[in-house]
Design a protein around this motif. Structure first.
Motif, PDB file in Angstrom:
ATOM      1  N   PRO A 153      -8.934  41.300 -11.093  1.00 35.63           N
ATOM      2  CA  PRO A 153      -7.775  40.417 -10.937  1.00 35.63           C
ATOM      3  C   PRO A 153      -7.170  40.531  -9.550  1.00 35.63           C
ATOM      4  O   PRO A 153      -6.848  41.626  -9.080  1.00 35.63           O
ATOM      5  CB  PRO A 153      -6.807  40.914 -12.015  1.00 35.63           C
ATOM      6  N   ARG A 154      -7.013  39.414  -8.906  1.00 27.70           N
ATOM      7  CA  ARG A 154      -6.556  39.392  -7.517  1.00 27.70           C
ATOM      8  C   ARG A 154      -5.210  40.091  -7.343  1.00 27.70           C
ATOM      9  O   ARG A 154      -4.997  40.823  -6.367  1.00 27.70           O
ATOM     10  CB  ARG A 154      -6.456  37.941  -7.051  1.00 27.70           C
ATOM     11  N   GLY A 155      -4.305  39.903  -8.296  1.00 21.94           N
ATOM     12  CA  GLY A 155      -2.969  40.459  -8.162  1.00 21.94           C
ATOM     13  C   GLY A 155      -2.933  41.975  -8.077  1.00 21.94           C
ATOM     14  O   GLY A 155      -2.032  42.553  -7.461  1.00 21.94           O
ATOM     15  N   ILE A 156      -3.917  42.632  -8.700  1.00 19.17           N
ATOM     16  CA  ILE A 156      -3.946  44.099  -8.678  1.00 19.17           C
ATOM     17  C   ILE A 156      -4.159  44.617  -7.260  1.00 19.17           C
ATOM     18  O   ILE A 156      -3.576  45.624  -6.845  1.00 19.17           O
ATOM     19  CB  ILE A 156      -5.038  44.625  -9.624  1.00 19.17           C
ATOM     20  N   LEU A 157      -4.984  43.914  -6.500  1.00 19.07           N
ATOM     21  CA  LEU A 157      -5.327  44.373  -5.154  1.00 19.07           C
ATOM     22  C   LEU A 157      -4.430  43.791  -4.069  1.00 19.07           C
ATOM     23  O   LEU A 157      -4.497  44.208  -2.909  1.00 19.07           O
ATOM     24  CB  LEU A 157      -6.785  44.020  -4.844  1.00 19.07           C
ATOM     25  N   THR A 158      -3.606  42.827  -4.443  1.00 23.63           N
ATOM     26  CA  THR A 158      -2.830  42.144  -3.405  1.00 23.63           C
ATOM     27  C   THR A 158      -1.321  42.181  -3.615  1.00 23.63           C
ATOM     28  O   THR A 158      -0.570  41.890  -2.680  1.00 23.63           O
ATOM     29  CB  THR A 158      -3.247  40.663  -3.293  1.00 23.63           C
ATOM     30  N   ASN A 159      -0.860  42.529  -4.816  1.00 22.27           N
ATOM     31  CA  ASN A 159       0.570  42.368  -5.066  1.00 22.27           C
ATOM     32  C   ASN A 159       1.154  43.465  -5.947  1.00 22.27           C
ATOM     33  O   ASN A 159       1.967  43.195  -6.825  1.00 22.27           O
ATOM     34  CB  ASN A 159       0.831  40.999  -5.708  1.00 22.27           C
ATOM     35  N   MET A 160       0.720  44.711  -5.724  1.00 19.55           N
ATOM     36  CA  MET A 160       1.225  45.848  -6.490  1.00 19.55           C
ATOM     37  C   MET A 160       1.843  46.834  -5.507  1.00 19.55           C
ATOM     38  O   MET A 160       1.159  47.695  -4.953  1.00 19.55           O
ATOM     39  CB  MET A 160       0.100  46.501  -7.292  1.00 19.55           C
ATOM     40  N   THR A 181       0.216  45.803  -1.047  1.00 20.83           N
ATOM     41  CA  THR A 181      -0.081  47.100  -1.668  1.00 20.83           C
ATOM     42  C   THR A 181      -0.055  48.176  -0.582  1.00 20.83           C
ATOM     43  O   THR A 181      -1.054  48.855  -0.343  1.00 20.83           O
ATOM     44  CB  THR A 181      -1.455  47.085  -2.363  1.00 20.83           C
ATOM     45  N   PRO A 182       1.063  48.362   0.079  1.00 18.08           N
ATOM     46  CA  PRO A 182       1.117  49.251   1.246  1.00 18.08           C
ATOM     47  C   PRO A 182       0.925  50.714   0.919  1.00 18.08           C
ATOM     48  O   PRO A 182       0.603  51.502   1.811  1.00 18.08           O
ATOM     49  CB  PRO A 182       2.531  48.995   1.797  1.00 18.08           C
ATOM     50  N   LYS A 183       1.118  51.105  -0.334  1.00 19.52           N
ATOM     51  CA  LYS A 183       1.025  52.510  -0.708  1.00 19.52           C
ATOM     52  C   LYS A 183      -0.370  52.909  -1.185  1.00 19.52           C
ATOM     53  O   LYS A 183      -0.595  54.067  -1.540  1.00 19.52           O
ATOM     54  CB  LYS A 183       2.062  52.836  -1.785  1.00 19.52           C
ATOM     55  N   LEU A 184      -1.307  51.956  -1.221  1.00 19.12           N
ATOM     56  CA  LEU A 184      -2.643  52.246  -1.724  1.00 19.12           C
ATOM     57  C   LEU A 184      -3.311  53.336  -0.891  1.00 19.12           C
ATOM     58  O   LEU A 184      -3.474  53.200   0.326  1.00 19.12           O
ATOM     59  CB  LEU A 184      -3.492  50.975  -1.706  1.00 19.12           C
TER      60      LEU A 184
END
Length: 206
Positions: free
Chosen positions: A131-138, A163-166
């Protein structure tokens, strides 16, 4: 008019809305219903409506609001699929469904979990695209481990935008293809990145 506005504010911010965990219980019971095999009877014997969800095996709750903050079902010998109801566990910070023989797709509803920090779904049989949102908006997400599945598709071009904290991203041994997006540099806290596959189809985007 002012009184009416204040009434709305206190209704929306009432502590009762934070401590009412019936939504969490409904979400977990719906998840339980989607389990087709429970080899050791972990869920069928323990996840019962008359027991507090905070005492259910694999479930952890926050001390203050008693909402579900972690779900760890790793190696529980379960078969089944994830259900969209998991997206209602809005206080969830950690999800571990590794080594369970789950099938189906990773749900877009997981991107509704804005407090989520860790996702471990390694060693299952998940298919389809991530799902795109997991990699782009968490914004709080730190760890994603999706190794040893059958996931496919390309990484989103805007990965890491929000997702700056990834810190750790593990996707090896799937069917991911295409280029590594240049936006990956926005994950400024990245410590460990595993994208290698037997097909070696991934290459650095230019």
């Amino acid at each position: 008019m002012l009184l009416f506005t204040l009434n709305i504010f206190f209704t929306l911010t009432s502590p009762a809305s934070l401590t009412d965990f019936s939504t969490d219980q409904d979400a977990l019971l719906a998840f339980k219903q989607a389990i087709t095999v429970d080899t050791n009877g972990v869920l069928s014997n323990n996840w019962l409506p008359n027991n507090s969800i905070c005492h259910w095996t694999g479930v952890s709750c926050g001390i203050k609001h008693h909402r579900v903050t972690a779900l760890n079902l790793s190696n529980f010998s379960l078969h089944g699929k994830l259900t969209p109801h998991l997206g209602n566990l809005t206080f969830l910070q950690s999800l571990d469904v590794s080594s369970i023989n789950f099938t189906g797709v990773l749900l877009a509803e997981l991107s509704n979990l804005r407090r989520l920090k860790q996702v471990n779904a390694t060693s299952n049989n998940f298919t389809g695209e991530i799902p795109r949102g997991i990699l782009t908006n968490m914004s709080l997400l730190e760890d994603i481990d999706l190794r040893f599945n059958n996931l496919s598709g390309e990484l989103p071009s805007d990965i890491c935008n929000n997702t700056p904290k990834l810190k750790r991203l593990y996707l090896r041994d799937n069917q991911i293809y295409g280029k590594i997006p240049t936006s990956m540099y926005k994950c400024i806290e990245m410590e460990d990145l595993s994208l290698s596959m037997e097909t070696y189809q991934l290459k650095l985007g230019i």
